[in-house]
Design an enzyme around this catalytic site. Sequence first.
Site, PDB file in Angstrom:
ATOM      1  N   GLY A   1      16.637   8.495 -46.975  1.00  0.00           N
ATOM      2  CA  GLY A   1      16.394   7.481 -48.009  1.00  0.00           C
ATOM      3  C   GLY A   1      16.668   7.995 -49.407  1.00  0.00           C
ATOM      4  O   GLY A   1      17.252   7.298 -50.240  1.00  0.00           O
ATOM      5  N   CYS A   2      16.266   9.218 -49.665  1.00  0.00           N
ATOM      6  CA  CYS A   2      16.450   9.806 -50.995  1.00  0.00           C
ATOM      7  C   CYS A   2      17.931  10.053 -51.276  1.00  0.00           C
ATOM      8  O   CYS A   2      18.387   9.885 -52.409  1.00  0.00           O
ATOM      9  CB  CYS A   2      15.637  11.088 -51.119  1.00  0.00           C
ATOM     10  SG  CYS A   2      13.859  10.787 -50.940  1.00  0.00           S
TER      11      CYS A   2
END
Length: 149
Positions: free
Chosen positions: A44-45
């Site tokens: 996600g990051c």
Amino acid sequence: MSLQKGDLAPAFEAVDQDGNLVKLSDFTGKKVVLYFYPKDDTPGCTAQACNLRDNYEALLKSGFVVLGVSVDDEKSHQKFAKKYELPFPLLADTDHKIVEAYGVWVEKNMYGRQYMGTARTTFVIDESGLIAEVIQKVDTKEHTSQILK
């Protein structure tokens, strides 16, 4: 989350991935995208950072400075920024001062295990240092459009 639209953004200083000291006051008179993310080089990051990277020119044209913050250290940030060619500073908040000042160091729950971590949150700060927007439901793959809307 205690900080809201219209609040004065808390002042901070931290080192980026290259060891440069970065202060919020360095950007007085500019709009700042201050995005908090949980961990370098996680799915996600990475999606979020790459979306900001891919749309960096559009953000600059709209007058924004982009700053990423996580509790990872300078060395971790350096590897992450280099691997994905990130053009903006990633601030190392290893002492948790910034995440705590912005209210994003929170209790999380994964697979029934509770722990403290960073809530993925973006603060858009205006030229006078006031919070113009707080984005709590971050779409990691379309984050730039949430900022520029």
